[in-house]
Design a protein around this motif. Structure first.
Motif, short mmCIF file in Angstrom:
data_model
loop_
_atom_site.label_atom_id
_atom_site.label_comp_id
_atom_site.label_asym_id
_atom_site.label_seq_id
_atom_site.Cartn_x
_atom_site.Cartn_y
_atom_site.Cartn_z
N ARG A 5 0.85 -1.18 0.00
CA ARG A 5 0.00 0.00 0.00
C ARG A 5 0.89 1.23 0.00
O ARG A 5 2.04 1.18 0.39
CB ARG A 5 -0.88 0.01 1.24
N SER A 6 0.35 2.33 -0.39
CA SER A 6 1.10 3.57 -0.42
C SER A 6 1.54 3.94 1.00
O SER A 6 0.72 4.18 1.87
CB SER A 6 0.24 4.70 -0.99
N THR A 7 2.83 3.92 1.22
CA THR A 7 3.36 4.22 2.54
C THR A 7 4.35 5.37 2.49
O THR A 7 5.02 5.67 3.46
CB THR A 7 4.10 3.01 3.12
N GLY A 8 4.46 5.99 1.33
CA GLY A 8 5.51 6.96 1.15
C GLY A 8 6.81 6.21 0.89
O GLY A 8 6.82 5.06 0.50
N LYS A 9 7.92 6.87 1.14
CA LYS A 9 9.22 6.25 0.90
C LYS A 9 9.53 5.23 2.00
O LYS A 9 9.39 5.52 3.17
CB LYS A 9 10.30 7.34 0.87
N VAL A 10 9.94 4.04 1.59
CA VAL A 10 10.37 3.03 2.55
C VAL A 10 11.84 3.29 2.84
O VAL A 10 12.70 3.07 2.00
CB VAL A 10 10.17 1.60 1.99
N VAL A 99 3.64 -20.46 3.14
CA VAL A 99 4.43 -19.35 3.66
C VAL A 99 3.61 -18.08 3.54
O VAL A 99 3.11 -17.75 2.46
CB VAL A 99 5.75 -19.17 2.87
N GLN A 100 3.44 -17.38 4.65
CA GLN A 100 2.73 -16.10 4.64
C GLN A 100 3.69 -15.05 5.19
O GLN A 100 4.25 -15.22 6.28
CB GLN A 100 1.47 -16.17 5.48
N ALA A 101 3.88 -13.98 4.42
CA ALA A 101 4.79 -12.91 4.82
C ALA A 101 4.04 -11.59 4.83
O ALA A 101 3.08 -11.40 4.07
CB ALA A 101 5.97 -12.84 3.84
N ARG A 102 4.47 -10.71 5.72
CA ARG A 102 3.86 -9.39 5.76
C ARG A 102 4.90 -8.34 6.14
O ARG A 102 5.82 -8.62 6.90
CB ARG A 102 2.68 -9.35 6.72
N MET A 103 4.72 -7.16 5.60
CA MET A 103 5.55 -6.01 5.96
C MET A 103 4.73 -5.15 6.90
O MET A 103 3.61 -4.76 6.57
CB MET A 103 5.97 -5.20 4.73
N VAL A 104 5.28 -4.90 8.09
CA VAL A 104 4.56 -4.18 9.12
C VAL A 104 5.30 -2.89 9.46
O VAL A 104 6.53 -2.90 9.64
CB VAL A 104 4.43 -5.05 10.41
N ASN A 105 4.57 -1.80 9.55
CA ASN A 105 5.13 -0.53 10.00
C ASN A 105 5.40 -0.66 11.49
O ASN A 105 4.49 -0.97 12.27
CB ASN A 105 4.12 0.60 9.73
N LEU A 106 6.65 -0.46 11.90
CA LEU A 106 7.00 -0.66 13.31
C LEU A 106 6.37 0.37 14.24
O LEU A 106 6.17 0.08 15.42
CB LEU A 106 8.53 -0.65 13.48
N VAL A 112 1.43 -3.13 5.68
CA VAL A 112 1.47 -2.34 4.45
C VAL A 112 1.64 -3.22 3.22
O VAL A 112 1.46 -2.75 2.09
CB VAL A 112 2.56 -1.26 4.50
N ALA A 113 1.99 -4.49 3.41
CA ALA A 113 2.09 -5.43 2.29
C ALA A 113 1.97 -6.84 2.86
O ALA A 113 2.38 -7.10 3.99
CB ALA A 113 3.41 -5.26 1.56
N ALA A 114 1.42 -7.73 2.05
CA ALA A 114 1.30 -9.12 2.47
C ALA A 114 1.30 -10.01 1.24
O ALA A 114 0.87 -9.60 0.16
CB ALA A 114 0.01 -9.33 3.27
N ALA A 115 1.82 -11.22 1.42
CA ALA A 115 1.86 -12.18 0.33
C ALA A 115 1.89 -13.58 0.91
O ALA A 115 2.25 -13.78 2.08
CB ALA A 115 3.08 -11.95 -0.55
#
Length: 142
Positions: A5-10, A99-106, A112-115
């Motif tokens: 998702r749009s999170t600005g600059k990572v 396998v389930q992965a996710r990117m989480v804003n700390l 913000v992303a999942a696959a």
């Protein structure tokens, strides 16, 4: 990356070891560690700034090698400045390992992303056989 998702600059990402969904969340087997290593490479190749939180501030020279990685929290920096973390779970499936992965804003803990993907039994068995990784699948083998 496609689901982000749009999170600005990572600015920075760390990757944690993947754990079995029905196991203990404070232990990771070889499969979970290998997936984290692969994820770090993939994210780096995608252009993200990936921080390796297991790198010490020194090189330890021993008879066993010149080592810079550690799993001892006392040897690692407590102030890793990451914006996001990749976390993942593994689930035994009749056709392999899900396998389930996710990117989480700390900061906000929002995803913000999942696959997800399925590692076929044949691939997992080949990895097990190539490294003798009995500890890859705690609880039961494929």
């Amino acid at each position: 990356m496609a689901s982000m998702r749009s999170t600005g600059k990572v600015n920075s990402v760390v990757v944690a070891d993947f754990v079995f969904l029905d196991g203990q969340y404070d232990k990771s087997g070889l499969l979970g560690k290998q997936l984290a290593q692969s994820m770090m490479s993939e994210l780096h190749q995608s252009g993200l700034k990936v921080l390796d939180h297991k790198v010490t501030d020194y090189i330890r020279v021993t008879r066993d090698g010149d080592l810079v990685l550690s799993r001892d929290y006392k040897e690692l920096r407590p102030d890793v400045q990451a914006q996001f973390v990749i976390a993942g779970t593994l689930t035994r499936h009749q056709n392999g390992i899900l396998v389930q992965a996710r990117m989480v804003n700390l900061l906000g803990k929002d995803i913000v992303a999942a696959a997800q993907t399925l590692l076929p039994t044949q691939q997992v068995r080949a990895l097990l056989a190539s490294i003798g990784g009995e500890d890859m699948l705690p609880g039961s083998a494929l």
